[in-house]
Design a protein around this motif. Structure first.
Motif, PDB file in Angstrom:
ATOM      1  N   GLU A 199       0.825  -1.207   0.000  1.00  0.00           N
ATOM      2  CA  GLU A 199       0.000   0.000   0.000  1.00  0.00           C
ATOM      3  C   GLU A 199       0.858   1.254   0.000  1.00  0.00           C
ATOM      4  N   ARG A 200       1.957   1.274   0.784  1.00  0.00           N
ATOM      5  CA  ARG A 200       2.836   2.439   0.801  1.00  0.00           C
ATOM      6  C   ARG A 200       3.479   2.656  -0.564  1.00  0.00           C
ATOM      7  N   MET A 201       3.892   1.564  -1.205  1.00  0.00           N
ATOM      8  CA  MET A 201       4.493   1.670  -2.531  1.00  0.00           C
ATOM      9  C   MET A 201       3.459   2.188  -3.531  1.00  0.00           C
ATOM     10  N   ALA A 202       2.255   1.666  -3.467  1.00  0.00           N
ATOM     11  CA  ALA A 202       1.197   2.076  -4.396  1.00  0.00           C
ATOM     12  C   ALA A 202       0.867   3.561  -4.221  1.00  0.00           C
ATOM     13  N   VAL A 203       0.821   4.032  -3.004  1.00  0.00           N
ATOM     14  CA  VAL A 203       0.550   5.454  -2.756  1.00  0.00           C
ATOM     15  C   VAL A 203       1.681   6.314  -3.298  1.00  0.00           C
ATOM     16  N   ARG A 204       2.923   5.874  -3.109  1.00  0.00           N
ATOM     17  CA  ARG A 204       4.076   6.614  -3.632  1.00  0.00           C
ATOM     18  C   ARG A 204       4.003   6.735  -5.152  1.00  0.00           C
ATOM     19  N   VAL A 205       3.726   5.626  -5.834  1.00  0.00           N
ATOM     20  CA  VAL A 205       3.644   5.628  -7.288  1.00  0.00           C
ATOM     21  C   VAL A 205       2.441   6.449  -7.759  1.00  0.00           C
ATOM     22  N   GLN A 206       1.334   6.342  -7.041  1.00  0.00           N
ATOM     23  CA  GLN A 206       0.142   7.115  -7.402  1.00  0.00           C
ATOM     24  C   GLN A 206       0.431   8.615  -7.340  1.00  0.00           C
ATOM     25  N   LYS A 207       1.197   9.056  -6.337  1.00  0.00           N
ATOM     26  CA  LYS A 207       1.548  10.476  -6.236  1.00  0.00           C
ATOM     27  C   LYS A 207       2.382  10.918  -7.436  1.00  0.00           C
ATOM     28  N   ILE A 208       3.287  10.057  -7.879  1.00  0.00           N
ATOM     29  CA  ILE A 208       4.112  10.386  -9.052  1.00  0.00           C
ATOM     30  C   ILE A 208       3.220  10.518 -10.290  1.00  0.00           C
TER      31      ILE A 208
ATOM     32  N   ALA B 243       4.926   9.109 -16.856  1.00  0.00           N
ATOM     33  CA  ALA B 243       5.609   9.147 -15.566  1.00  0.00           C
ATOM     34  C   ALA B 243       6.713   8.106 -15.571  1.00  0.00           C
ATOM     35  N   LEU B 244       7.795   8.411 -14.886  1.00  0.00           N
ATOM     36  CA  LEU B 244       8.907   7.485 -14.738  1.00  0.00           C
ATOM     37  C   LEU B 244       8.951   7.036 -13.288  1.00  0.00           C
ATOM     38  N   ILE B 245       8.882   5.723 -13.084  1.00  0.00           N
ATOM     39  CA  ILE B 245       8.890   5.191 -11.726  1.00  0.00           C
ATOM     40  C   ILE B 245      10.031   4.185 -11.559  1.00  0.00           C
TER      41      ILE B 245
ATOM     42  N   GLN C 147       1.372  17.091 -11.260  1.00  0.00           N
ATOM     43  CA  GLN C 147       0.970  18.007 -12.332  1.00  0.00           C
ATOM     44  C   GLN C 147       1.809  17.788 -13.590  1.00  0.00           C
ATOM     45  N   SER C 148       3.124  17.606 -13.414  1.00  0.00           N
ATOM     46  CA  SER C 148       3.982  17.441 -14.591  1.00  0.00           C
ATOM     47  C   SER C 148       3.689  16.129 -15.321  1.00  0.00           C
ATOM     48  N   ALA C 149       3.427  15.060 -14.573  1.00  0.00           N
ATOM     49  CA  ALA C 149       3.108  13.774 -15.209  1.00  0.00           C
ATOM     50  C   ALA C 149       1.763  13.851 -15.926  1.00  0.00           C
ATOM     51  N   GLN C 150       0.794  14.495 -15.323  1.00  0.00           N
ATOM     52  CA  GLN C 150      -0.515  14.609 -15.951  1.00  0.00           C
ATOM     53  C   GLN C 150      -0.432  15.435 -17.229  1.00  0.00           C
ATOM     54  N   LYS C 151       0.366  16.473 -17.209  1.00  0.00           N
ATOM     55  CA  LYS C 151       0.518  17.304 -18.404  1.00  0.00           C
ATOM     56  C   LYS C 151       1.184  16.521 -19.531  1.00  0.00           C
ATOM     57  N   ALA C 152       2.220  15.729 -19.183  1.00  0.00           N
ATOM     58  CA  ALA C 152       2.962  14.959 -20.188  1.00  0.00           C
ATOM     59  C   ALA C 152       2.279  13.632 -20.524  1.00  0.00           C
TER      60      ALA C 152
END
Length: 83
Positions: free
Chosen positions: A16-25, A37-39, A29-34
C-alpha cells in the motif's frame, strides 16, 4: 478489538505504501501534463510487490509500460475522447 490490533489494521502495508508513492508520481501536475511518468522500485520495496503493481497498472486500457535499462519503468497513457 484491542488497541494494538486497531493500530496494525490502520497502518498501511509495504504494498500500500508503494502504491501510494507511485500514485503520487502519476498524479503529479507534470506527469498529468505529459501523460507520462517514470517510476523506480525503491531498495526497501519487495520485487513481488513491484511486479504486482506493474501488472495492475498494465491492465488499464490506454496505458503502456516501457522498461528501461536503468531499472525504471516509463508509464505512458492516453485519455480517450468523449463521444
Amino acid at each position: 478489538m484491542s488497541d494494538t490490533h486497531a493500530a496494525t489494521a490502520a497502518s498501511p502495508g509495504h504494498y500500500e505504501r508503494m502504491a501510494v508513492r507511485v500514485q503520487k508520481i502519476i498524479n503529479s501536475q507534470s506527469a498529468q501534463k505529459a501523460r507520462a511518468a517514470l517510476i523506480f522500485r525503491l531498495a526497501d520495496e519487495l520485487e513481488d510487490d513491484w511486479k504486482q503493481l506493474l501488472e495492475e497498472i498494465d491492465e488499464n486500457d490506454n496505458v503502456t509500460l516501457a522498461w528501461r535499462d536503468d531499472g525504471g519503468v516509463q508509464i505512458f497513457w492516453t485519455v480517450p475522447k468523449e463521444d
